[in-house]
Design a protein around this motif. Sequence first.
Motif, PDB file in Angstrom:
ATOM      1  N   LEU A 155      -5.517  -3.523  11.544  1.00 35.25           N
ATOM      2  CA  LEU A 155      -5.906  -4.570  10.602  1.00 35.25           C
ATOM      3  C   LEU A 155      -5.336  -5.930  11.050  1.00 35.25           C
ATOM      4  N   SER A 213      -4.350  -5.022   3.189  1.00 43.42           N
ATOM      5  CA  SER A 213      -5.102  -5.193   4.436  1.00 43.42           C
ATOM      6  C   SER A 213      -5.358  -6.666   4.724  1.00 43.42           C
ATOM      7  N   ALA A 224     -10.246  -8.627   7.109  1.00 44.70           N
ATOM      8  CA  ALA A 224      -9.328  -7.486   7.087  1.00 44.70           C
ATOM      9  C   ALA A 224      -9.378  -6.769   5.741  1.00 44.70           C
ATOM     10  N   THR A 281       0.824  -1.211   0.000  1.00 43.67           N
ATOM     11  CA  THR A 281       0.000   0.000   0.000  1.00 43.67           C
ATOM     12  C   THR A 281       0.858   1.261   0.000  1.00 43.67           C
ATOM     13  N   ASN A 341      -0.325   4.512   6.437  1.00 41.46           N
ATOM     14  CA  ASN A 341      -1.543   4.001   7.072  1.00 41.46           C
ATOM     15  C   ASN A 341      -1.264   3.652   8.529  1.00 41.46           C
ATOM     16  N   HIS A 383      -2.783   0.345  10.130  1.00 44.02           N
ATOM     17  CA  HIS A 383      -2.368  -0.971   9.661  1.00 44.02           C
ATOM     18  C   HIS A 383      -2.264  -1.971  10.810  1.00 44.02           C
ATOM     19  N   GLY A 422     -10.289  -2.907   5.122  1.00 42.33           N
ATOM     20  CA  GLY A 422      -9.372  -2.056   4.384  1.00 42.33           C
ATOM     21  C   GLY A 422     -10.037  -1.366   3.207  1.00 42.33           C
TER      22      GLY A 422
END
Length: 556
Positions: A297, A461, A335, A283, A291, A294, A339
């Motif tokens: 997640l 994710s 997840a 990502t 992020n 994260h 995401g």
Amino acid sequence: MYAWLTADGGDARSLSQRRRHRFAPRGTWLARIVQATLIAAALFMAAAQDARALSSKLVEPLASEDAEARTAALSALVASGDPLVARVIEALGDGRLYFEDGVGLLVEGDKAIVVDTGAAAPMPKGEAIVANNRLRAEVDAALAALKLGDPDPKVRLDAAKALSESAEAPQREALAKALEKSTDPALVPYLKVALARIDLADDDADKRIQAIRAFAGSDDPQVKSLLAERRKEESDAKVKLVIDETLAAIEAKMSRSEWVGRVLTGISLGSVLLLAALGLAITYGVMGVINMAHGELLMVGAYATYFTQGFFRAYLPQWVDWYVVAAVPVAFLAAAAVGLVIERTVIRFLYGRTLETLLATFGVSLLLSQAARTLFGAQNVELSNPSWMSGGLEISSTLVLPWNRIVIVIFAVSVLAVVALLLVRTNLGLYVRAVTQNRRMASCIGVPTGRTDAMAFGLGSGIAGLGGVALSQFSNVGPDMGQSYIVDSFMVVVLGGVGQLAGTVIASFGLGVVSKFLEGWTGAVIAKILVLVFIIIFIQRRPQGLFALKGRQADA
């Protein structure tokens, strides 16, 4: 004719009798042979049953004051071969064996058992048979002999291990016989150490030296302590020299085992960092988004594993050992779905605005943590390892690698292989690599950058969710579990190079191994500080990380 027969010692029966005997029907002979055979078989079976039977008559001498009679009775118990004999001898050592009214009784918990038949009986009213120190030592020796001869290999191995740590002189004969007859190579090292432990206290200096040298291949801290104590008590200079040489060999082997253990533990930690950072690398490389949610997640994946375990316990209890396998797709999809929601509702409006994205995703992480507290409570939830992931692989007496760590390493490598194939062999992988290298050019040639961003964020994710599955098998699962790995994940991504899969792999395992070595020397906190300082200095020298981006974006 009669006189001639009797004078020569022949048959004095009459001729008619001999003729009747000679010409008797064959059925009579056959019947007699069968009858004799049956009688012999019955006697043999009775004798065999008597030899193997556990009788109260064998327990009676144990209650006497005659030491020799007690020893003989104990030997007879061992020789009986009855399945109940081990329990009887253990009861004798624990003070749970009784002899009342001519009957031997074995007490287990709140019930009594007749040793002759194994049937239940009323609880004894008198006192148990008392085993003095001499008899207790003989009891230990007898139990050792029984367990070393057990048909179950695990029982034999556990007995040999226990004896290697606590063998005493009365057990020497049983150990020597077991070593002589042993066909299991796994038992031999433990039996040799057990014998050496006994001989270490022998009055003969040569036997002590031989026993000390038998410990040279050991890396057991208890052996090291035993020799160190013996070194203080030893008066013979030659024996002391041999002890010093053996201690040096043991310390060298322990040091090698410690190094191997740190490497293996570092690889295990690196596999966790790889699962935590792999999705972030995708990502961050594609979208340039920092992020901060994260780690949450990872938490989503862990709670999805907890939910799957509860489902299996409630509806599929016979398959509960395989809940982890079913949790893999569940955690990935859960997840990935979270995401995609984050990307569609928050991040898509903040592309190119790094600071705003960082603050927004930090707020999302707080929301997810609070949602987990509301749904599952603030306390950690309980997850149990499947039976096939319990225990560990014993590499040496000081190094045991847990099976759950081994499985996680294999799992991480498998996930890495699937992601590599996805990025190289699919259209999504082609789009991701194109957007990573030059977003504008990729858009100009028809690559759907918006959809690629969403799919890449969902993929990253989902991989974080798989990391949560792995973490749930050895770490606490709670609302704050993700925060422990977000900083480490970013360090891995920055050190490896933005968007570089190979760099992420090398950085993950490298940081894992280096961290474990530093923790052994400086402690966990100082080790983390030193790793952070190293990464800062490294990025100052090489901002692109271990592997630089290729393409026009690298020059931008």
